[in-house]
Every structure is written in C-alpha cells, then in structure tokens.
Design an enzyme around this catalytic site. Structure first.
Site, PDB file in Angstrom:
ATOM      1  N   GLU A 271       2.834  -5.949  -4.130  1.00 54.37           N
ATOM      2  CA  GLU A 271       3.995  -5.187  -4.579  1.00 54.37           C
ATOM      3  C   GLU A 271       4.972  -5.027  -3.422  1.00 54.37           C
ATOM      4  O   GLU A 271       4.732  -4.253  -2.493  1.00 54.37           O
ATOM      5  CB  GLU A 271       3.558  -3.826  -5.106  1.00 54.37           C
TER       6      GLU A 271
ATOM      7  N   HIS B  35       4.717  -6.034 -10.760  1.00 53.31           N
ATOM      8  CA  HIS B  35       3.310  -5.637 -10.646  1.00 53.31           C
ATOM      9  C   HIS B  35       2.385  -6.737 -11.198  1.00 53.31           C
ATOM     10  O   HIS B  35       1.436  -6.441 -11.935  1.00 53.31           O
ATOM     11  CB  HIS B  35       3.082  -4.321 -11.376  1.00 53.31           C
TER      12      HIS B  35
END
Length: 301
Positions: free
Chosen positions: A266, A161
């Site tokens: 992501e 992330h």
C-alpha cells in the site's frame, strides 16, 4: 456492476466500477502461462460481501487514525471507530462505493479512469472531495494514479489495496522480498503509530537486502528511503514473476494476511498523520491537487 478489461501484449487488467476494484492482473510466467497475480473473486458480485478490501481503492484516509477523529483548523472532526481505531475511511469507505467510469482507452497505452464524489462530512470528513483513479498500462507496467481536489480543507490518503500472489503455492515464505526502507513507523499492539520512526536493522523487518519472506508476517508501515525511486521488489522462483514497486508516496505499508497467501503493498502517507505533527502533511486545501502516483513493473527473473 460494470467490468472493464484493458490489455497490452504483457498485461491484462480487469477493473470493476464497484470500489474501483482491480479484479485481475494477468501476466505471463516463465513458461508463457497466464497467471492472475492478485487475489480476488471470479464473480464480481462476490466483492459485495468482501471485508478484506481486495483490490479496492481505499479512502478517504487509508490506514489507521487514532482518537476517534482529528482536529483541523481548530475544529474537531469525529470519525467512526472500532476498538479506538478508525480504519480505511470508516464503515464503508471508497472501496464500498460505486464509481463512475469516466473514460476507457484501448489504444497502445490503454487506460481506464474512474471518479467518485465524496460529499462533505461523508464518514465525518470535511469537504466535498472529487476523486479520480486512473489505471494505465504501458508495456509491462501498471500505473495507478490517484488524484483528488476539495472545496474546503480536509485530509486525504488514497491507495490501492491489491493482494499480490505471484504463484499458486499455499504460502509466500519462499517469495524473495527487498524493500528500500531503512526505517519503519513504530506502532502499538493495535497498530496505531507511537509517533516514532525506528531502524529496521537487526530486526525481522530488515529487507534492505533481498531475502526470503520466511515466517515473517507483516502489517507494517515502512518508510521509504529518501532519494530511492524504487520502493521494493518481490518475486517467485516458481513462476519466475518479479514485481517492482515505485511511488511518490513516503510510506509503503506491507501486509500479509493470515487467511490466504498474498502480500499487499500500500503506497501511501503514514497512518495517523492527521494526529501526528511530525508526520508528513496529510492536508488538502482548496485549489490544491492531491496526487499519488505508483508504478508496478512486472518482469521475469
């Protein structure tokens, strides 16, 4: 909190054992100046108070899950939810855990390998899950490899992330973005999937051809086009830094936070796949190995 630094002549990577967090990625801009291309804190302990998953390994299931859980092999598993949404693994998730540094290699292709043992029913998920994440540098490339195995059937969706910030500007509108994604996962206002895939054409999410991000703000699950090895590319004219993303995962969730100028990429499965039979399989059974291999290549325009 432990901190590990590895580097090549092109990239320096700083990783924490807390959350397997990528603290810094230093690359050279067009003027030879070293630029940290991920948003983060200079002090490792500051991550203890972070609620944005900055640079963290997200799991056991990255993204959103509906209905307060899922059914697996005729058994219901209940997960923590807020406003009807389970997000990024629960109250804490893997990004708030201390990982074990398994191996650090400082050679020609340096890497750091970390592990975490997620116990059966941690955050409500079944199975004792053994997780590894490896950060490896090859010249100007950052390889991120997530692996997992389980002793009973479970669901897994791991990702990194990091929020990428390629210059020091106060906004990312002038970044050039290209995504090899003709469709996206349609979502409701709470960002849970409807179950449908829709075309990006004639929408503000069409980045099939390189263009400026502009005022488009993203919290969007894009579907990677089949046969395309490269998921996308982003670049800054100011620094001349370009980053190319490729992955073996079916989706690329792009997220631009309101609070600061950056963009997440992501690489993962679709959100809520455990509750959507038409979405890619998210189950991991004993004897199988989950593997998310993603590659971030840095270059100059």
């Amino acid at each position: 909190m432990k901190q590990v630094t590895i580097s090549t002549p092109f990239i320096t990577l700083i990783v924490l054992d807390y959350g397997a967090i990528i603290q810094k990625v230093l690359v050279k801009d067009k003027n030879g100046k070293s630029v940290n291309v991920v948003a983060g804190y200079n002090t490792p302990n500051s991550y203890l108070e972070d609620n944005k998953f900055l640079g963290a390994c997200v799991g056991r299931y990255a993204g959103r899950i509906s209905n307060g859980g899922f059914e697996l092999d005729r058994e219901m598993y209940h997960l923590f939810q807020k406003d009807g949404v389970h997000l990024h693994g629960g109250k804490e998730g893997f990004g708030k855990k201390y990982w074990t540094i398994e191996e650090v290699h400082q050679g020609r292709q340096p890497f750091v390998k970390l592990s975490y043992h997620s116990k059966h029913l941690e955050e409500g998920y079944p199975g004792n899950l053994k997780v590894f994440v490896t950060y490896k540098l090859i010249n100007n490339q950052l390889h991120i490899i997530h692996e997992a195995s389980t002793d009973r059937t479970t669901v897994v969706n791991l990702t990194n992330h990091s929020y990428f910030r390629l210059d020091d500007e106060s906004q990312i509108n002038d970044y050039d973005l290209q995504l090899h994604c003709s469709k996206l996962v349609e979502t409701y206002t709470d960002l849970l999937p409807t179950g449908k895939l829709i075309s990006v054409k004639e929408t503000s999410f069409d980045f099939l051809k390189k263009r400026k991000i502009g005022t488009t703000r993203l919290d969007t699950p894009f579907v990677l086009d089949s046969g395309s090895k490269i998921a996308g590319m982003v670049s800054s004219q100011k620094t001349g830094i370009a980053m190319e993303i490729s992955t073996n995962q079916p989706a690329l969730i792009c997220y631009t936070p309101q609070e600061f100028p950056a963009i997440c990429f992501e690489t993962q499965n679709y959100p809520d796949a455990p509750n959507k039979k038409n979405f890619p399989n998210s189950k991991l059974r004993p004897g199988e190995i989950y593997k998310n291999e993603s590659l971030f290549v840095f270059d100059l325009l």
